[in-house]
Design a protein around this motif. Sequence first.
Motif, short mmCIF file in Angstrom:
data_model
loop_
_atom_site.label_atom_id
_atom_site.label_comp_id
_atom_site.label_asym_id
_atom_site.label_seq_id
_atom_site.Cartn_x
_atom_site.Cartn_y
_atom_site.Cartn_z
N SER A 213 0.83 -1.21 0.00
CA SER A 213 0.00 0.00 0.00
C SER A 213 0.87 1.27 0.00
O SER A 213 0.57 2.23 -0.71
N ILE A 214 1.98 1.23 0.75
CA ILE A 214 2.89 2.39 0.73
C ILE A 214 3.48 2.54 -0.68
O ILE A 214 3.60 3.65 -1.21
N GLY A 216 2.13 1.79 -3.50
CA GLY A 216 1.11 2.39 -4.37
C GLY A 216 1.04 3.91 -4.18
O GLY A 216 0.95 4.67 -5.15
N LYS A 217 1.15 4.32 -2.93
CA LYS A 217 1.05 5.74 -2.61
C LYS A 217 2.18 6.56 -3.25
O LYS A 217 1.95 7.68 -3.69
N TYR A 218 3.39 6.01 -3.28
CA TYR A 218 4.54 6.76 -3.81
C TYR A 218 4.80 6.46 -5.30
O TYR A 218 5.71 7.03 -5.89
N SER A 259 7.66 9.35 4.34
CA SER A 259 7.28 10.23 5.47
C SER A 259 7.59 9.54 6.79
O SER A 259 7.74 8.30 6.84
N ASP A 262 5.12 6.80 7.40
CA ASP A 262 5.32 5.56 6.66
C ASP A 262 6.54 4.79 7.17
O ASP A 262 6.54 3.56 7.21
#
Length: 284
Positions: A213-214, A216-218, A259, A262
């Motif tokens: 999921s992390i 996907g975010k970046y 971040s 994260d």
Amino acid sequence: MNPSVPARLQDRVTLNNGVQMPWFGLGVFKVQEGREVIDSVKAAIKHGYRSIDTAAVYKNEEGVGQAIAESIREYGVSREDLFVTSKVWNSDQGYQTTLDAFDVSLKKLGLEYLDLYLVHWPVKGKYVETWKALENIYESGKVRAIGVSNFHKHHLEDVLAEAKVVPAVDQVELHPYLSQAELREYTRGKGIQIEAWSPLGQGRVLEDPVIRSIAGKYGKTPAQIVLRWDLQSGIVTIPKSIREPRIVENASIFDFELSAEDMKAIDELNRNERVGADPDNFNF
Ligand code: NAD
């Protein structure tokens, strides 16, 4: 971007003796001697890697050496730009046998010196003698830094009680499922740099839903997220791949920053779960 985090693939950390070691390198465990290891190491150097991690027991030091020689000729890098690590295998531990094993590794690699030589595992009853041999090799100038691998805190304490030279590095299994928080804290206080082996958990952590999921975010891959977490944690990392696109992918982690939130989410994935043996209980 945080100025203490490396900004480029060639950036280096200063070890406790002043020698500079790249934060990022290529591991070649289980990479076949001959064409496979030559091509992997050359691909890595061509794409900007400067650090290569091998070991006598990987049985590919000759290929690593050939790849280095060819890269120096073909890609305009110099020996001094590169950082080459090898390790003394368990069956060679002891004082004289370690001195001999080092010479064999150096010869197979075709090099005049190594950048880092490690005690591969803390073989009971032998590792302190082995360390003394590494100190002798270090004093001879044939290696720029010496360190250990798979040492728990108590193994390090045994060595430090008798050492003239403090290990520069402890290379240990380290990934989000085995984050080694206590050892990291202890080694920080002693000036020993932690280096992660199996930083990707040999691929296992790449399926983790939090990491996915992390990623996907970046807009990054799970491998890139985990390797970036190493760098932002102050950990030297040496992922293995024999595939050129992945060699490039793994090193493409200098254009984003995780971040604090994260980073914490990844820290919290720890389960003290190993893919390899426990250094207190191994039979090889
Ligand atoms: P790793 O965690 O680096 O995982 C490597 C595997 O992950 C590859 O074989 C591949 O299957 C997969 N992979 C790599 N990049 C990927 C990507 N971008 N996407 C998807 N999958 C990917 O495991 P490792 O090789 O065990 O560890 C790295 C290096 O650490 C070794 O090559 C070796 O140099 C060192 N090491 C040292 C010790 C020690 O006892 N000191 C033990 C094991 C490994």
